[in-house]
Scaffold this active site. Structure first.
Site, PDB file in Angstrom:
ATOM      1  N   GLU A  57       0.820  -1.206   0.000  1.00  0.00           N
ATOM      2  CA  GLU A  57       0.000   0.000   0.000  1.00  0.00           C
ATOM      3  C   GLU A  57       0.857   1.262   0.000  1.00  0.00           C
ATOM      4  O   GLU A  57       0.533   2.246  -0.676  1.00  0.00           O
ATOM      5  CB  GLU A  57      -0.924   0.016   1.235  1.00  0.00           C
ATOM      6  N   CYS A  89      -0.332   0.344   7.587  1.00  0.00           N
ATOM      7  CA  CYS A  89      -0.807   0.695   6.250  1.00  0.00           C
ATOM      8  C   CYS A  89      -2.226   1.247   6.284  1.00  0.00           C
ATOM      9  O   CYS A  89      -2.608   2.037   5.419  1.00  0.00           O
ATOM     10  CB  CYS A  89      -0.750  -0.523   5.338  1.00  0.00           C
ATOM     11  N   SER A 173      23.339 -40.152  -8.651  1.00  0.00           N
ATOM     12  CA  SER A 173      21.978 -39.642  -8.820  1.00  0.00           C
ATOM     13  C   SER A 173      21.889 -38.446  -9.767  1.00  0.00           C
ATOM     14  O   SER A 173      20.785 -37.936  -9.984  1.00  0.00           O
ATOM     15  CB  SER A 173      21.401 -39.233  -7.453  1.00  0.00           C
ATOM     16  N   TRP A 175      22.002 -37.072 -13.448  1.00  0.00           N
ATOM     17  CA  TRP A 175      20.722 -36.571 -12.958  1.00  0.00           C
ATOM     18  C   TRP A 175      19.631 -37.549 -13.322  1.00  0.00           C
ATOM     19  O   TRP A 175      19.631 -38.079 -14.437  1.00  0.00           O
ATOM     20  CB  TRP A 175      20.425 -35.208 -13.548  1.00  0.00           C
ATOM     21  N   THR A 201      23.184 -36.301   3.248  1.00  0.00           N
ATOM     22  CA  THR A 201      23.093 -35.621   1.957  1.00  0.00           C
ATOM     23  C   THR A 201      24.276 -34.686   1.755  1.00  0.00           C
ATOM     24  O   THR A 201      24.847 -34.605   0.657  1.00  0.00           O
ATOM     25  CB  THR A 201      21.774 -34.833   1.868  1.00  0.00           C
ATOM     26  N   LEU A 209      22.608 -25.844  -2.275  1.00  0.00           N
ATOM     27  CA  LEU A 209      21.239 -25.566  -1.838  1.00  0.00           C
ATOM     28  C   LEU A 209      20.841 -24.106  -2.034  1.00  0.00           C
ATOM     29  O   LEU A 209      20.003 -23.581  -1.301  1.00  0.00           O
ATOM     30  CB  LEU A 209      21.026 -25.992  -0.375  1.00  0.00           C
TER      31      LEU A 209
END
Length: 371
Positions: A57, A89, A173, A175, A201, A209
């Site tokens: 706003e 606002c 993995s 891809w 991982t 990431l």
């Protein structure tokens, strides 16, 4: 029942388009858009871009200037009525002399929740609520969930073959899925407040990431990262610790030397109790997540953490990218889950959507609670 005109719908649709522009940058605040209309013509627009800066706003009113007097404002979320990091606002709309405000949905934040509408009406401004409310709620699903339940919306992402395998027996993995799916994962990262992963991982893939691809040049506030690392095995030279991300290690190993070493490379460390499986207790993780200023969590992990989160009932949503390939019996599965001896023990999912993603399919599921 309020009857909205065709132009009302048109202007609110535009406000929702503007709100979406803040999806990658406004977090953990909600996405909000605003248009100012005078004589059935849009004279100014704005959206919330960054937390701690002007709301939608405010940007729209600044662009409108004196023309805002007597105008109608279309806002995707109830204007705030409290002093947070920015002024209310609702007051800005009142000071600008706006005649009417159309609001898509009431703010579920208990600090607002109807008070913004009440303040505007108390100042003699006509306020209509509920236009395209469902679209506005969908846009801010995680924010609404956090405000109503006190904990973030938790989504897990899995990339798998047609036979539900996520890697070869060797761990290879990259891809399984195609480029279109991988770009979509980057978009999921960009709109998430925190990415949760496991130390397995990190050790196997050394992932960054970060959200990098498929973002069309839009500004991105990178998600925070939390790593479940029971025994503090996090390498000090891990890609996660390059300084680009805000990283927290959740551990049950109170080794002050290792903790200090991680802190020296900019990593925060939180010590949590162990669960019955001698790993970081997931209920303690859930409580920690709820204590953070985040609305959404994206789980990017392997079969062990995916299975543990699913079994413990800690996932709200599952997104599966399924590739048109078969990896065979010896390949690694997507979920390590024990104790499902009978068909009645199965974990039931509700399919929300299915779409093609290049050569892959993207399947979005909500975890079904109860029987």
């Amino acid at each position: 029942m309020i009857e909205f005109s065709a132009n009302d719908n048109l202007f609110m649709a535009r406000a929702l388009e503007l709100a979406e522009k803040g999806r990658y940058s406004a977090k953990p605040n909600p996405c909000v858009g605003c248009v100012i209309v005078q004589n059935e013509q849009i004279i100014a627009e704005g959206w919330h871009q960054y937390a701690g800066e002007g709301h939608a706003e405010v940007h729209a009113l600044k662009a409108a200037g004196p023309q805002a007097k007597g105008a109608t404002a279309y806002v995707t979320l109830e204007p705030c009525s409290h002093h947070g990091r920015t002024p209310p606002c609702a007051n800005a709309l009142m000071d600008a002399g706006v005649k009417r405000v159309v609001v898509a949905m009431q703010d579920p934040n208990p600090l607002v929740s109807g008070q913004g509408v009440q303040r505007l009406r108390g100042a003699g401004i006509e306020v209509d609520v509920g236009l395209m409310a469902q679209q506005a709620q969908t846009l801010n699903q995680a924010f609404c969930h956090k405000m109503l339940h006190g904990e973030p919306w938790v989504m897990a992402k899995v990339a798998m073959s047609l036979d539900a395998k996520t890697a070869m027996a060797t761990g290879e993995s990259q891809w399984i899925t195609g480029a279109a799916s991988r770009e979509d994962v980057h978009r999921l990262r960009a709109q998430s407040d925190l990415i949760l992963t496991g130390i397995a991982t990190v050790l196997a893939d050394n992932p960054k990431l970060t959200a990098r691809d498929g973002l069309d040049g839009r500004q991105v506030q990178q998600a925070r990262v939390a790593v479940l690392d029971t025994a503090l095995r996090m390498p000090l030279d891990a890609a996660l610790l390059s300084g680009e991300l805000d990283v927290t290690v959740l551990t049950s190993h109170n080794d002050r030397h290792k903790i200090e070493a991680l802190k020296q490379v900019g990593c925060d460390v939180v010590v949590l109790p162990k669960g019955i499986d001698n790993r970081v207790d997931l209920i303690a993780v859930k409580k920690w997540l709820a204590s953070q200023s985040i609305n959404s969590v994206m789980v990017e992990a392997g079969a062990a953490l995916n299975g543990a989160m699913l079994s413990a009932g800690l996932l709200d949503e599952l997104i599966v990218y399924m590739a048109p390939s078969i990896l065979g019996q010896s390949a690694r599965g997507a979920f390590d889950i024990d104790g499902l001896a009978r068909l009645a023990d199965k974990i039931q999912l509700n399919l929300l959507s299915a779409e093609s993603m290049g050569e892959d399919f993207k399947l979005k599921y909500q975890i079904k609670r109860g029987s």
